[in-house]
Design a protein around this motif. Sequence first.
Motif, PDB file in Angstrom:
ATOM      1  N   ILE A  65       1.938   9.816   2.692  1.00  0.00           N
ATOM      2  CA  ILE A  65       1.824   8.822   2.062  1.00  0.00           C
ATOM      3  C   ILE A  65       0.936   7.919   2.370  1.00  0.00           C
ATOM      4  O   ILE A  65      -0.137   7.298   1.557  1.00  0.00           O
ATOM      5  N   ARG A  66       0.977   7.665   3.669  1.00  0.00           N
ATOM      6  CA  ARG A  66      -0.153   6.656   4.345  1.00  0.00           C
ATOM      7  C   ARG A  66      -1.648   7.315   4.139  1.00  0.00           C
ATOM      8  O   ARG A  66      -2.492   6.511   3.707  1.00  0.00           O
ATOM      9  N   LEU A  67      -1.713   8.543   4.384  1.00  0.00           N
ATOM     10  CA  LEU A  67      -2.742   9.370   4.500  1.00  0.00           C
ATOM     11  C   LEU A  67      -3.381   9.041   3.204  1.00  0.00           C
ATOM     12  O   LEU A  67      -4.612   8.804   2.926  1.00  0.00           O
TER      13      LEU A  67
ATOM     14  N   ALA B 135     -12.584  13.010  -8.388  1.00  0.00           N
ATOM     15  CA  ALA B 135     -12.466  13.430  -6.994  1.00  0.00           C
ATOM     16  C   ALA B 135     -12.302  14.638  -6.424  1.00  0.00           C
ATOM     17  O   ALA B 135     -11.863  15.308  -7.202  1.00  0.00           O
ATOM     18  N   GLU B 136     -12.911  14.681  -5.278  1.00  0.00           N
ATOM     19  CA  GLU B 136     -12.721  16.413  -4.751  1.00  0.00           C
ATOM     20  C   GLU B 136     -11.589  16.303  -4.097  1.00  0.00           C
ATOM     21  O   GLU B 136     -10.956  15.368  -3.142  1.00  0.00           O
ATOM     22  N   ILE B 137     -10.859  17.447  -4.355  1.00  0.00           N
ATOM     23  CA  ILE B 137      -9.526  17.545  -3.648  1.00  0.00           C
ATOM     24  C   ILE B 137      -9.535  18.083  -2.423  1.00  0.00           C
ATOM     25  O   ILE B 137     -10.289  19.409  -2.040  1.00  0.00           O
TER      26      ILE B 137
ATOM     27  N   GLY C 226     -13.236   6.469  -3.223  1.00  0.00           N
ATOM     28  CA  GLY C 226     -12.322   7.418  -3.767  1.00  0.00           C
ATOM     29  C   GLY C 226     -12.894   8.661  -3.986  1.00  0.00           C
ATOM     30  O   GLY C 226     -12.478   9.538  -5.287  1.00  0.00           O
ATOM     31  N   GLU C 227     -14.031   9.014  -3.233  1.00  0.00           N
ATOM     32  CA  GLU C 227     -14.801  10.273  -3.628  1.00  0.00           C
ATOM     33  C   GLU C 227     -13.738  11.488  -3.400  1.00  0.00           C
ATOM     34  O   GLU C 227     -14.115  12.425  -4.005  1.00  0.00           O
TER      35      GLU C 227
ATOM     36  N   PHE D 198      -7.001   7.602   1.461  1.00  0.00           N
ATOM     37  CA  PHE D 198      -8.190   8.375   0.699  1.00  0.00           C
ATOM     38  C   PHE D 198      -8.312   7.681  -0.351  1.00  0.00           C
ATOM     39  O   PHE D 198      -9.875   7.719  -0.789  1.00  0.00           O
ATOM     40  N   GLU D 199      -7.907   6.814  -0.954  1.00  0.00           N
ATOM     41  CA  GLU D 199      -8.009   6.006  -2.249  1.00  0.00           C
ATOM     42  C   GLU D 199      -8.921   5.059  -1.869  1.00  0.00           C
ATOM     43  O   GLU D 199      -9.951   4.647  -2.957  1.00  0.00           O
TER      44      GLU D 199
END
Length: 483
Positions: free
Chosen positions: A275-277, A303-305, A287-288, A281-282
């Motif tokens: 959840i922290r990671l 966003a790129e997954i 938020g790319e 990312f956000e």
Amino acid sequence: MQGKIKQKETTIGDNSLRELAGAITQLASPESVQSLIDGGGNAELKLVLKRNNIKDLVEKGYKVVGVFICNQTLDANGREFLDQHDSMRVYDRERISNEYIDVESAGGVSGVFKFDTTYVDPMVIQSGSKATAYILPVQAVELVNMEGIEDGTLFSQNVRQSLGNTKVNKSLSQSVADSTEHQNFPLYHNGVNILCERATLGDGVLEIENYVVVNGAQSISTFKKSVSKLSPDLRVIAKVVQLSDASLSRRITINSNNQNAIKPRDLKSTNEVQIRLRKEFESVLNGEYDLEIKRGQEARNGAEIITNEEAGRLLLAFDLMEPESCHQVYKLFDDKYAEIFARPAVTAWRVILLNIIMQRIQNAMPSIEYKPLSKYGLTRFFLLSVLSELIAGDAIGREYNKDPKKLFDEGKIDNFSGAIDEILGAIIVDLNFEVADLGDGFDYKGDLKSPSKIKDLRAKLLRSFQKDVARGKAKALGDLLAE
């Protein structure tokens, strides 16, 4: 080892076990093993037998054990056959559920929701003093009004979400799209299971408080996406369970999730590290990128997954220098989970940088002349480990490795990518020569799973590159970044 996955609710008999038992007999004696090696069978099997010295082990008294894994339960015939064969171990649905699966996640929606019961009297089942279940058909148009569908909180104890375009979800969508099939929906599809802290039945209403859906994310998500096609005739069987026993809640969650297999990754989807990671990312690079920590999770627009499974493999190969284990996905979220993810160095910036390096590796893979090696799954992680050691040996590379964010802050990420491309080109040229020299002695599947052979090959490639740098035929990473 043999595995069987069945989508229908059936049992496993003795036929599959007999097939595996027949295979075991081919490895029962040194002579039978030698016959396999000398025969005209599968070439890869022969390499495995030689590489692992199976004949010598059998001569020393070791026995080959058959392991059978399935997602269904053994029937009476299967159990009887197993009792007669001590060389077989079976992990069926019951054994896996009892010994290996646990769900510790908490969550759900805080608040009250009401179901209309004016058209039906719910079946009420009292399970001692621990739980009360209410079973009734509810309208899909009611379910889509529940809180927490969009952000996933409604399904926080459902260890999977909608899982995308699976066979199950295609069938759901087809039934929803065809209004003539709405009245048959309860006949075709499984229902939804809802756990709550309190449930009250009366005056044509079933009122629930503080609730979570532990099975049914696929159905409810499909309804939400197709809300314009819903009709009052489309109902789904709902089982609402009021309980306060945490262990019983976990057992219900596990036994309810049987349409798609539960994976260790699913069980870590609510872990605080994941959840922290994802939160990190956000907040980076506008938020790319987005980190997928739960199967079926929808990405932010544009966003790129990067999946946490891929992130774990990248970290395992680059940081822990274990590319030979990257095919063993269970290690990522089980055996080595803390070692891979629970380190201060593991940040969104680090995962994104490793993902960029891996993209450069994948672009360079077609340059590998031995095509089976270029297409082999572990090859890219081996090359990632080579680059890891090369970066660690470069003064400037070490600084950026220590703080990947600096590459982006200083606007050097494109320069870094170009440098990696140039270095990879030189390394792959040397790799092609090494593979050609080894000839038939190169067992790429076996060698890339051997820590010692990987270490030797990596050392040869790095020595060749360092010689090229010393002779002016190639440039070091630091020099390329300085240009």
